[in-house]
Write a protein that holds these residues in place. Sequence first.
Motif, PDB file in Angstrom:
ATOM      1  N   LEU A 116      55.097  35.426  38.476  1.00 47.07           N
ATOM      2  CA  LEU A 116      54.933  36.717  38.884  1.00 47.07           C
ATOM      3  C   LEU A 116      54.661  37.871  38.011  1.00 47.07           C
ATOM      4  N   VAL A 117      54.618  37.725  36.546  1.00 41.50           N
ATOM      5  CA  VAL A 117      54.285  38.665  35.944  1.00 41.50           C
ATOM      6  C   VAL A 117      53.021  39.005  35.165  1.00 41.50           C
ATOM      7  N   ILE A 118      52.959  37.504  35.264  1.00 42.81           N
ATOM      8  CA  ILE A 118      51.152  37.273  35.483  1.00 42.81           C
ATOM      9  C   ILE A 118      49.859  37.685  36.374  1.00 42.81           C
ATOM     10  N   TRP A 119      50.716  37.594  37.648  1.00 40.80           N
ATOM     11  CA  TRP A 119      50.076  37.941  38.655  1.00 40.80           C
ATOM     12  C   TRP A 119      50.210  39.314  39.235  1.00 40.80           C
ATOM     13  N   GLY A 120      50.653  40.487  38.449  1.00 38.26           N
ATOM     14  CA  GLY A 120      51.083  41.814  38.386  1.00 38.26           C
ATOM     15  C   GLY A 120      50.026  41.779  37.582  1.00 38.26           C
ATOM     16  N   PHE A 121      49.795  41.322  36.531  1.00 37.84           N
ATOM     17  CA  PHE A 121      48.945  41.424  35.229  1.00 37.84           C
ATOM     18  C   PHE A 121      47.275  41.048  35.404  1.00 37.84           C
ATOM     19  N   GLY A 122      47.023  40.209  36.545  1.00 32.46           N
ATOM     20  CA  GLY A 122      45.335  40.444  37.556  1.00 32.46           C
ATOM     21  C   GLY A 122      45.573  41.193  37.914  1.00 32.46           C
ATOM     22  N   PHE A 123      46.409  41.785  38.629  1.00 29.19           N
ATOM     23  CA  PHE A 123      46.470  42.748  39.855  1.00 29.19           C
ATOM     24  C   PHE A 123      46.243  43.855  39.736  1.00 29.19           C
ATOM     25  N   VAL A 124      46.504  44.051  38.353  1.00 31.74           N
ATOM     26  CA  VAL A 124      45.965  45.490  37.464  1.00 31.74           C
ATOM     27  C   VAL A 124      43.868  45.223  37.250  1.00 31.74           C
ATOM     28  N   TRP A 125      44.096  43.852  36.647  1.00 29.12           N
ATOM     29  CA  TRP A 125      42.401  43.821  36.269  1.00 29.12           C
ATOM     30  C   TRP A 125      41.579  43.458  37.891  1.00 29.12           C
ATOM     31  N   LEU A 126      42.411  43.569  38.641  1.00 29.62           N
ATOM     32  CA  LEU A 126      41.680  43.510  39.986  1.00 29.62           C
ATOM     33  C   LEU A 126      41.105  44.929  40.652  1.00 29.62           C
ATOM     34  N   LEU A 127      42.312  45.850  40.548  1.00 26.86           N
ATOM     35  CA  LEU A 127      42.249  47.216  40.623  1.00 26.86           C
ATOM     36  C   LEU A 127      41.236  47.980  39.397  1.00 26.86           C
ATOM     37  N   ILE A 128      41.138  47.485  38.492  1.00 28.09           N
ATOM     38  CA  ILE A 128      40.043  48.080  37.287  1.00 28.09           C
ATOM     39  C   ILE A 128      38.595  47.799  37.758  1.00 28.09           C
ATOM     40  N   ALA A 129      38.664  46.341  37.732  1.00 29.75           N
ATOM     41  CA  ALA A 129      36.861  45.547  38.308  1.00 29.75           C
ATOM     42  C   ALA A 129      36.019  46.717  39.920  1.00 29.75           C
ATOM     43  N   ILE A 130      37.713  46.534  41.064  1.00 28.44           N
ATOM     44  CA  ILE A 130      37.440  47.992  41.861  1.00 28.44           C
ATOM     45  C   ILE A 130      37.013  49.455  41.688  1.00 28.44           C
ATOM     46  N   GLY A 131      37.354  50.151  40.465  1.00 29.25           N
ATOM     47  CA  GLY A 131      37.583  50.798  40.040  1.00 29.25           C
ATOM     48  C   GLY A 131      36.268  51.135  39.576  1.00 29.25           C
ATOM     49  N   SER A 132      35.319  50.017  38.820  1.00 32.61           N
ATOM     50  CA  SER A 132      34.056  49.915  38.293  1.00 32.61           C
ATOM     51  C   SER A 132      33.224  49.852  38.478  1.00 32.61           C
ATOM     52  N   ILE A 133      33.432  49.282  39.912  1.00 35.50           N
ATOM     53  CA  ILE A 133      31.943  49.039  41.047  1.00 35.50           C
ATOM     54  C   ILE A 133      32.095  50.385  42.238  1.00 35.50           C
ATOM     55  N   LEU A 134      33.073  51.159  42.000  1.00 35.64           N
ATOM     56  CA  LEU A 134      33.196  52.391  42.789  1.00 35.64           C
ATOM     57  C   LEU A 134      32.240  53.377  42.025  1.00 35.64           C
ATOM     58  N   HIS A 135      33.472  52.942  40.651  1.00 35.90           N
ATOM     59  CA  HIS A 135      32.345  53.903  39.531  1.00 35.90           C
ATOM     60  C   HIS A 135      30.796  54.443  39.374  1.00 35.90           C
ATOM     61  N   ILE A 136      30.167  53.164  39.457  1.00 32.71           N
ATOM     62  CA  ILE A 136      28.849  52.857  39.505  1.00 32.71           C
ATOM     63  C   ILE A 136      27.905  53.230  40.549  1.00 32.71           C
ATOM     64  N   ARG A 137      28.962  52.956  41.850  1.00 33.61           N
ATOM     65  CA  ARG A 137      28.085  53.523  42.784  1.00 33.61           C
ATOM     66  C   ARG A 137      28.198  54.388  42.873  1.00 33.61           C
ATOM     67  N   ILE A 138      29.499  55.330  42.635  1.00 40.42           N
ATOM     68  CA  ILE A 138      29.366  57.217  42.702  1.00 40.42           C
ATOM     69  C   ILE A 138      28.452  57.241  42.318  1.00 40.42           C
ATOM     70  N   ARG A 139      27.785  56.818  40.205  1.00 40.33           N
ATOM     71  CA  ARG A 139      27.236  57.397  40.044  1.00 40.33           C
ATOM     72  C   ARG A 139      25.575  57.393  40.328  1.00 40.33           C
TER      73      ARG A 139
END
Length: 477
Positions: free
Chosen positions: A349-372
Motif C-alpha cells: 500500500l505504501v508503494i502504491w501510494g508512492f506511485g499515486f504521487v508520481w501519477l499526479l506529478i505526471a498528469i500535472g506535468s502534461i497540463l503544465h505543458i499544455r497551459i504553456r
Amino acid sequence: MGNTTSNPADVRLEQAPGLEEIDPSLIEHERLRERSFSVRRSSQRGLADGTRTEKGRKSGKWDEFVTEASRRVLNFTPSWFSVNMGTGILSILLYTLPYQFRGLKTIGTIVFFLNLVLFLVFLGMSFLRYTIWPSVFRKMLFHPQQSLFLGTFPMGFATIVNMVAFLTLDPPTNDLRTKSFERFTWGIWWIDVILAAIIGIGMLFVMFTRHNQTPKDVTGAWLLPPIANIVASASGAIVAGYLDDRRATITIIISYILWGIGFGPTLLIMALYFNRLAMFKVPANTIIVSSFIPLGPCGQGAFAILRLSSVVRALCHRQAEQGGSRLYEAAEWRVFGSAVFAGTVPVALVIWGFGFVWLLIAIGSILHIRIRGEHIPFNMGWWGFTFPIGVFTSATVQFGTELDSVAFKVLGTIFTVSLVLLWITVAVGTAIKTWQGVIFMAPCLNDGGSLPPMGSADVVSKSRATAGIINARSLGS
C-alpha cells in the motif's frame, strides 16, 4: 512524431519558440530527422524520374518499396517493444478485470494474439536489422538514450508469458495436458528472467562505463532496464500460482530476488529524477510522456510483492495441511504464511501510494505543458502512457481481490476503461505514422538513418549476402 503535410515525407518537429533552451538535444534530434527524410525525398524523386540502376534497368515501384522497407528496418529501434508492453498489459487487464461481462475475456484473448503477432514481427525486424547491419547494435548499445529501451524487450515478453499462464493453466488441473503447459510456461518464464537480469544489470554497467550523462539528461527512460526485473518478478508471482509446490517455491525465491534487483536501483534513479525535476523543471514537450514511467516500478512493484505474498500464504497453508515438515510444524507453517501476507499488504500500500504521487506529478506535468501552449508531438514515447498506467491498474485490481475491497475494484475498473481509450488513441496514431513511414527514425545513427542511393537489385543482392545495404562509411564505423 510531428505533424505532417499532404506529403508524409515532409516532416517537421513541432516545438515552441525557445524550446531549445529547455532541451538542446532537440536541435540534434531535428537535424537527424531532416537528414533521414531528405534522403528519402531525393530517392523518391529519383525513382519517379525513372533513374536507372548500375545495371541499366529502369527503376520503378519495386525499387521504391525495397528502399523504403530497408530504411524502416535500419531505423527500427528497441523502443518498438513498448508497443508489446502496452498491448500486453491491456490484454491482461481485460482478461482479469473483476467486473466481467460476456465476451470480455474473449476480447482480452484477441488482444493477446495481436500482441503475440506484433512481438514476432518486431523480433524479426530486429533480427534483420542487426544481421544486415551488425555495427548498428554497437551504436545503439552505446547511445545514452536509445540503449535504455532494451528493457522494453523482456517486459513485452513478460506480458506474453502471463497471458500464456492464464490461458493454459487457469483453472489449474492435474491432467497431462496441463502438466505439459506448466513445464512450457515455467520454461519461457525462465527465458524472461535471464533476459531481464542481463539487460537490467548489464545496462547499468554500460551506463557507468560508456554513457556520458549530466544531471539534466536524467529522464524516466533511465528506469526501463531495472524495471524489467520487477516485471519478471511479477510474472513469476503469476506463474507460481499454477505450479507444483517444488517449482512454485523456486519461482517465488527467484522472484523476490528479482524484485530486489529491480526495485532498489529504481528508487535510486527516481531520487535522481526528482532532483532533475526540481533543478531543471519538467522535461521538454517531446519527452514529457516519460514523466509517467516512474509510475511503472511503483505499480508493478506493489503488484509483485502482493501477489507473491498471496502465493506464499497458499503454499504455507498447503504445507500445514500435509502435517508440516522438518523445519516447521503445521501450525508454524500456517502462521508463517499469514504473517508474510499480513506484513506485505501495508508495504504494498505504501508503494502504491508512492506511485499515486508520481501519477499526479505526471498528469500535472502534461497540463503544465499544455497551459504553456506547447504541442505534444506524437512519437513512440506515447506508449509510455500505457504500460505504467496499466501496471498501476493491475496493482489496484490486485488490492481489490486480496482485500475484497469494492473501492479498489471500482477504481481499477475506471483505470482500465481509461487505459482502453488511451490505448486506442496511441495505437491509431502509431498505425497512421507507420503507414506514412514518418515514425521510423533512429537517433543512434549519426547519418540520420538514411540509405545510400542505389537500385533495388543492389539492395537485394547485398541483403542476401548479409553484407549490408549501407556501407561502413555511411554508418561512421
